[in-house]
Design a protein around this motif. Sequence first.
Motif, PDB file in Angstrom:
ATOM      1  N   GLY A 262      -7.814   5.359   9.183  1.00 43.75           N
ATOM      2  CA  GLY A 262      -6.593   5.921   8.603  1.00 43.75           C
ATOM      3  C   GLY A 262      -6.057   7.115   9.349  1.00 43.75           C
ATOM      4  O   GLY A 262      -5.486   8.034   8.752  1.00 43.75           O
ATOM      5  N   ILE A 263      -6.228   7.123  10.670  1.00 45.60           N
ATOM      6  CA  ILE A 263      -5.733   8.224  11.508  1.00 45.60           C
ATOM      7  C   ILE A 263      -4.332   7.877  12.004  1.00 45.60           C
ATOM      8  O   ILE A 263      -4.134   6.799  12.574  1.00 45.60           O
ATOM      9  N   PRO A 264      -3.344   8.747  11.806  1.00 47.88           N
ATOM     10  CA  PRO A 264      -1.997   8.441  12.308  1.00 47.88           C
ATOM     11  C   PRO A 264      -1.959   8.554  13.819  1.00 47.88           C
ATOM     12  O   PRO A 264      -2.742   9.305  14.406  1.00 47.88           O
ATOM     13  N   PRO A 265      -1.086   7.791  14.477  1.00 46.37           N
ATOM     14  CA  PRO A 265      -0.058   6.905  13.913  1.00 46.37           C
ATOM     15  C   PRO A 265      -0.483   5.439  13.890  1.00 46.37           C
ATOM     16  O   PRO A 265       0.386   4.557  13.939  1.00 46.37           O
ATOM     17  N   PHE A 266      -1.760   5.168  13.835  1.00 50.96           N
ATOM     18  CA  PHE A 266      -2.242   3.787  13.894  1.00 50.96           C
ATOM     19  C   PHE A 266      -1.916   3.042  12.593  1.00 50.96           C
ATOM     20  O   PHE A 266      -1.626   3.650  11.559  1.00 50.96           O
ATOM     21  N   ALA A 267      -2.027   1.708  12.659  1.00 47.35           N
ATOM     22  CA  ALA A 267      -1.428   0.844  11.636  1.00 47.35           C
ATOM     23  C   ALA A 267      -1.958   1.100  10.237  1.00 47.35           C
ATOM     24  O   ALA A 267      -1.189   1.254   9.278  1.00 47.35           O
ATOM     25  N   CYS A 268      -3.279   1.117  10.078  1.00 45.40           N
ATOM     26  CA  CYS A 268      -3.850   1.194   8.736  1.00 45.40           C
ATOM     27  C   CYS A 268      -3.569   2.528   8.050  1.00 45.40           C
ATOM     28  O   CYS A 268      -3.696   2.619   6.817  1.00 45.40           O
ATOM     29  N   PHE A 269      -3.198   3.545   8.805  1.00 52.09           N
ATOM     30  CA  PHE A 269      -2.865   4.828   8.183  1.00 52.09           C
ATOM     31  C   PHE A 269      -1.707   4.670   7.206  1.00 52.09           C
ATOM     32  O   PHE A 269      -1.744   5.176   6.076  1.00 52.09           O
ATOM     33  N   TRP A 270      -0.665   3.944   7.604  1.00 58.73           N
ATOM     34  CA  TRP A 270       0.533   3.833   6.785  1.00 58.73           C
ATOM     35  C   TRP A 270       0.252   3.044   5.508  1.00 58.73           C
ATOM     36  O   TRP A 270       0.725   3.417   4.427  1.00 58.73           O
ATOM     37  N   SER A 271      -0.524   1.973   5.614  1.00 58.43           N
ATOM     38  CA  SER A 271      -0.757   1.116   4.448  1.00 58.43           C
ATOM     39  C   SER A 271      -1.807   1.697   3.506  1.00 58.43           C
ATOM     40  O   SER A 271      -1.620   1.711   2.284  1.00 58.43           O
ATOM     41  N   LYS A 272      -2.916   2.197   4.064  1.00 54.71           N
ATOM     42  CA  LYS A 272      -3.962   2.751   3.196  1.00 54.71           C
ATOM     43  C   LYS A 272      -3.453   4.000   2.474  1.00 54.71           C
ATOM     44  O   LYS A 272      -3.777   4.208   1.292  1.00 54.71           O
ATOM     45  N   ASP A 273      -2.666   4.811   3.160  1.00 53.78           N
ATOM     46  CA  ASP A 273      -2.140   6.017   2.527  1.00 53.78           C
ATOM     47  C   ASP A 273      -1.204   5.654   1.377  1.00 53.78           C
ATOM     48  O   ASP A 273      -1.177   6.337   0.351  1.00 53.78           O
ATOM     49  N   GLU A 274      -0.469   4.571   1.521  1.00 54.78           N
ATOM     50  CA  GLU A 274       0.421   4.134   0.448  1.00 54.78           C
ATOM     51  C   GLU A 274      -0.377   3.679  -0.770  1.00 54.78           C
ATOM     52  O   GLU A 274      -0.003   3.965  -1.912  1.00 54.78           O
ATOM     53  N   ILE A 275      -1.497   2.973  -0.546  1.00 56.00           N
ATOM     54  CA  ILE A 275      -2.340   2.538  -1.660  1.00 56.00           C
ATOM     55  C   ILE A 275      -2.949   3.747  -2.366  1.00 56.00           C
ATOM     56  O   ILE A 275      -2.991   3.811  -3.606  1.00 56.00           O
ATOM     57  N   ILE A 276      -3.432   4.722  -1.606  1.00 58.45           N
ATOM     58  CA  ILE A 276      -4.039   5.911  -2.204  1.00 58.45           C
ATOM     59  C   ILE A 276      -3.011   6.696  -3.021  1.00 58.45           C
ATOM     60  O   ILE A 276      -3.293   7.176  -4.127  1.00 58.45           O
ATOM     61  N   ASN A 277      -1.785   6.802  -2.495  1.00 55.89           N
ATOM     62  CA  ASN A 277      -0.737   7.509  -3.240  1.00 55.89           C
ATOM     63  C   ASN A 277      -0.411   6.797  -4.552  1.00 55.89           C
ATOM     64  O   ASN A 277      -0.225   7.438  -5.595  1.00 55.89           O
ATOM     65  N   ASP A 278      -0.338   5.467  -4.520  1.00 58.66           N
ATOM     66  CA  ASP A 278      -0.063   4.709  -5.744  1.00 58.66           C
ATOM     67  C   ASP A 278      -1.209   4.819  -6.740  1.00 58.66           C
ATOM     68  O   ASP A 278      -0.996   4.774  -7.955  1.00 58.66           O
ATOM     69  N   SER A 279      -2.434   4.949  -6.221  1.00 54.59           N
ATOM     70  CA  SER A 279      -3.584   5.039  -7.125  1.00 54.59           C
ATOM     71  C   SER A 279      -3.579   6.344  -7.919  1.00 54.59           C
ATOM     72  O   SER A 279      -4.092   6.387  -9.043  1.00 54.59           O
ATOM     73  N   TRP A 280      -2.997   7.417  -7.374  1.00 47.32           N
ATOM     74  CA  TRP A 280      -2.894   8.676  -8.134  1.00 47.32           C
ATOM     75  C   TRP A 280      -2.006   8.491  -9.358  1.00 47.32           C
ATOM     76  O   TRP A 280      -2.245   9.099 -10.413  1.00 47.32           O
ATOM     77  N   LEU A 281      -0.989   7.660  -9.255  1.00 45.57           N
ATOM     78  CA  LEU A 281      -0.114   7.394 -10.396  1.00 45.57           C
ATOM     79  C   LEU A 281      -0.763   6.462 -11.403  1.00 45.57           C
ATOM     80  O   LEU A 281      -0.450   6.527 -12.597  1.00 45.57           O
ATOM     81  N   TYR A 282      -1.656   5.600 -10.933  1.00 45.41           N
ATOM     82  CA  TYR A 282      -2.296   4.622 -11.815  1.00 45.41           C
ATOM     83  C   TYR A 282      -3.480   5.216 -12.555  1.00 45.41           C
ATOM     84  O   TYR A 282      -3.583   5.119 -13.788  1.00 45.41           O
ATOM     85  N   SER A 283      -4.403   5.826 -11.830  1.00 43.64           N
ATOM     86  CA  SER A 283      -5.601   6.418 -12.435  1.00 43.64           C
ATOM     87  C   SER A 283      -6.171   7.470 -11.490  1.00 43.64           C
ATOM     88  O   SER A 283      -6.562   7.134 -10.363  1.00 43.64           O
ATOM     89  N   PRO A 284      -6.245   8.727 -11.913  1.00 42.14           N
ATOM     90  CA  PRO A 284      -6.838   9.763 -11.052  1.00 42.14           C
ATOM     91  C   PRO A 284      -8.284   9.452 -10.666  1.00 42.14           C
ATOM     92  O   PRO A 284      -8.712   9.784  -9.554  1.00 42.14           O
ATOM     93  N   THR A 285      -9.013   8.800 -11.571  1.00 42.34           N
ATOM     94  CA  THR A 285     -10.405   8.440 -11.253  1.00 42.34           C
ATOM     95  C   THR A 285     -10.454   7.458 -10.095  1.00 42.34           C
ATOM     96  O   THR A 285     -11.234   7.624  -9.137  1.00 42.34           O
ATOM     97  N   PHE A 286      -9.628   6.415 -10.174  1.00 41.50           N
ATOM     98  CA  PHE A 286      -9.568   5.441  -9.084  1.00 41.50           C
ATOM     99  C   PHE A 286      -9.096   6.100  -7.793  1.00 41.50           C
ATOM    100  O   PHE A 286      -9.563   5.754  -6.696  1.00 41.50           O
TER     101      PHE A 286
END
Length: 748
Positions: A407-431
């Motif tokens: 997940g190191i920028p600017p490589f590919a998985c950084f953009w997608s994994k960071d988006e999942i982590i950001n969405d998970s904060w809205l869904y469940s702080p534990t997750f």
Amino acid sequence: MEYTHQYSWIIPFIPLPAPMLIGVGLLLFPAATKNLRRMWAFPSVLLLSIVMIFSVDLSIHQINNSSIYQYVWSWTINNDLSLEFGFLIDSLTSIMSILITTVGLLVLIYSDNYMAHDQGYLRFFAYLSFFNTSMLGLVTSSNLIQVYIFWELVGMCSYLLIGFWFTRPIAANACQKAFVTNRVGDFGLLLGILGLYWITGSLEFRDLFEIFNNFFYNYEVNLLFVTLCAFLLFAGSVAKSAQFPLHVWLPDAMEGPTPISALIHAATMVAAGVFLVARLLPLFIIIPSIMNGIALIGIITVVLGATLALAQKDIKRSLAYSTMSQLGYMMLALGMGSYRAALFHLITHAYSKALLFLGSGSIIHSMEGIVGYSPDKSQNMVLMGGLTKHVPITKTAFLVGTLSLCGIPPFACFWSKDEIINDSWLYSPTFAIIACSTAGLTAFYMFRIYLLVFEGYLNVHFKNYNGKKNSLFYSISLWGKERKKMLKKKIHLLDLLTRNNNERASFFLKKTHLHRIDRNVKNITRPFIDITYFGPNNTTLSYPHESDNTMLFSMLVLVLFTLFVGVIGISFNQEGIDLDILSKLLIPSIDLLHQNSNNSVDWYEFFTNATFSVSIAFFGIFIAFFFYKPVYSSLKNLNLLNLFAKNLTKTILKIKIRNVIYNWSYNRGYIDAFYGISLISSVRKFAKLNYFFDRRVVDGIPNGVGITSFFLGEVIKYVGGGRISSYILLYLFYVLIFLVIYYFVFVF
């Protein structure tokens, strides 16, 4: 556009002539076909290239028009049963078809050289082309029964390719394990399909969603039964995408050839489970319990895959557990309803992990030439180290894939994994906390692989003067300390080998009974010593070497994908400039799921969130550097950092977490052992009990009657001597016995 989509049904069948021609050639002209076997790779590559061009054209139309195209034919009509065969072209199909064809094409090119010296070269390409046909048929299917047919064909190809080297018992066992484990999920998938057909009377996706939604919101179906059917459908994805608890087959699947691991078990087939959940998401999303279950299974798989990758010695098995963890991220995103983030990570992870697996294949390929190296040792990272000088291109490509997965920028998985982590904060702080922590673990175990393979010390495996075998030595282990005696012998051997007196070095090697050099010794400035030693049998020791150009070509193309494919998901829509290609492609599906198609974000908020996730990744890399010290690290000269690493190590040793983590990871979380005791052993015991009952009771009663009659007849035939007085005496004896029994039972 209509003309292009009208012939989309041929997409799955374009690669099919290649395996058919190979099969006919082996059947009718076996000698000529085998002599010209290298030419058979050309039609496979050519046909898949045509499919790739076709898929790119469809995707361009999809971006420009944002439409869904479907065409069906009647297959079976019998009273109330109607089955249809057709194809569905939408955003999900376009994404998956491009993914399958691009990765598949590069793997085919790579395999031409990787499998060049294998006796099963033709069989390998036949299986691979048939797999591409099955996978393309799966993603273009318009109904559930058609999906199930191609689902099973994909599983069959996986079974054949995992057990490609079927003469090896470990490979034969691995393909059987994969077959049995996937049958559990596939049986659940079949039951779910039948249940949905019983509820709705249709198997076509669009009709199924519409009818099911009407029934559900009008309370015309039993909620418990509907939930059960949805769970059974999800069970098929759990097995295929190696989610907990049906993940146990994926690490063993690495016994197949490495190109198969890159294509099937990293980029495409394991993504079929994610594809199916994404395809059925309009159905799942109205059942909150199922969505929560998908998210829960996803987060468990994320953590489990990351922890099990920490102590693995096999490079491919470590990457397999990494794949399992990343597939968990995709399931987590789908369970949260983040359709776009899940598909984005599916794309970026596929290219990054394919690059890592092909890089591992290049490493294994280079190590197989070393004397004494068996296939299991050429994959053992403990026996590797210092390969930077000898495989520089592979090292660079592997580093790019590692940075992307971390997940190191600017490589590919950084953009997608960071988006999942950001969405998970809205869904469940534990997750979200678990997902962030696992991102740090991902960085740790990925750099553990990189440092052990490319930057670590090299190892010598020899016997001492007393003839006792010493354990393997490597100085950069999280789980053990250096052995000073072994280090002294290693330095002594280095000193002798680097001198000009070759006779003395040869004498020392014979005196110490050196039976194998698994790795040459490392000095301060050079990873390997450029010498040639002729052993007792005049065997020349060879050293690691870079792969051929065809293998490097595939890896370099995947490097470009890993560097730039993340651009398609960047949400930037300002001053009339819109770079979010992925959202344009997903507009029909996003509208169907009632999500907002405007994904432009505040860059300040984005960089704030990204800083946190990247910091965690760097912390994981930082810890890996101190537990697996690279030779050329300048950080080891900093006293403060050395003091921190030393104190951290002492703390871990003091509270005995080290052994707990190591045993948990190395023993696969004891899950395989638990299945072995609770399922395999119990089934075997039940089978033995059933066998005993069948032989001793079911067969024993009639056999006992027959044997008893035989022996009675044998005994009685000697009694019949022809004398009436003997018969009367025997009769009176029986009467007397009867009277005695009668008296004691009824009278007395």
